[in-house]
Design a protein around this motif. Structure first.
Motif, PDB file in Angstrom:
ATOM      1  N   ASP A  13      92.234  58.084  63.408  1.00  0.00           N
ATOM      2  CA  ASP A  13      91.963  56.904  62.659  1.00  0.00           C
ATOM      3  C   ASP A  13      92.925  57.014  61.440  1.00  0.00           C
ATOM      4  N   TYR A  14      93.361  57.936  60.907  1.00  0.00           N
ATOM      5  CA  TYR A  14      93.883  58.234  59.572  1.00  0.00           C
ATOM      6  C   TYR A  14      95.175  58.558  59.866  1.00  0.00           C
ATOM      7  N   LEU A  15      95.831  58.780  61.005  1.00  0.00           N
ATOM      8  CA  LEU A  15      97.154  59.495  61.235  1.00  0.00           C
ATOM      9  C   LEU A  15      98.043  58.140  61.403  1.00  0.00           C
ATOM     10  N   ASP A  16      98.477  57.425  60.424  1.00  0.00           N
ATOM     11  CA  ASP A  16      98.991  56.133  60.521  1.00  0.00           C
ATOM     12  C   ASP A  16     100.333  56.218  60.025  1.00  0.00           C
ATOM     13  N   ASP A  17     100.900  57.468  59.311  1.00  0.00           N
ATOM     14  CA  ASP A  17     101.997  57.445  58.524  1.00  0.00           C
ATOM     15  C   ASP A  17     102.622  58.754  59.039  1.00  0.00           C
ATOM     16  N   GLU A  18     103.773  58.700  59.355  1.00  0.00           N
ATOM     17  CA  GLU A  18     104.907  59.958  59.486  1.00  0.00           C
ATOM     18  C   GLU A  18     104.705  60.953  58.666  1.00  0.00           C
ATOM     19  N   ILE A  21     101.193  62.552  59.195  1.00  0.00           N
ATOM     20  CA  ILE A  21     101.347  63.229  60.479  1.00  0.00           C
ATOM     21  C   ILE A  21     101.700  64.596  60.469  1.00  0.00           C
ATOM     22  N   ALA A  47      96.354  58.892  68.138  1.00  0.00           N
ATOM     23  CA  ALA A  47      96.682  58.031  67.152  1.00  0.00           C
ATOM     24  C   ALA A  47      97.989  57.124  67.380  1.00  0.00           C
ATOM     25  N   ARG A  48      99.012  57.708  68.337  1.00  0.00           N
ATOM     26  CA  ARG A  48     100.141  56.956  68.732  1.00  0.00           C
ATOM     27  C   ARG A  48     100.120  56.327  69.859  1.00  0.00           C
TER      28      ARG A  48
END
Length: 92
Positions: A13-18, A21, A47-48
């Protein structure tokens, strides 16, 4: 006493930015437990989106779920395909 319900924590849910990640995977690699890295890879895959990752890797979605399941021992080439897909490289 009032019972407070909380949702279970899901790193995906929190892995929304490169950058997030990359830091997450790097931290997992620094841990001596190799299973932790595979958990991190699975979190990033979720996430992806597993369907998109399947297309990017050329692997079946079901195969990805099995390879990244808790306790699985995925082949090196499978993990490499997933990591390359994370970087935006075409399936080889």
């Amino acid at each position: 006493m009032k019972k407070i319900e909380t949702a279970p924590f899901d790193a995906a849910d929190y892995l929304d930015d490169e950058e997030i990640i990359a830091e997450y995977l790097t931290a997992a690699l620094e841990d001596p437990n190799p299973d932790l890295f595979l958990v991190a890879v699975r979190d990033v895959a979720r996430a992806r989106g597993m369907a998109q990752l399947a297309r990017d890797t050329g692997l079946g979605r079901e195969s990805l779920y099995k390879a990244l399941a808790p306790g699985a021992k995925p082949r090196y080439d499978t993990v490499l395909k997933v990591l390359r897909a994370f970087r935006g490289e075409a399936a080889r």
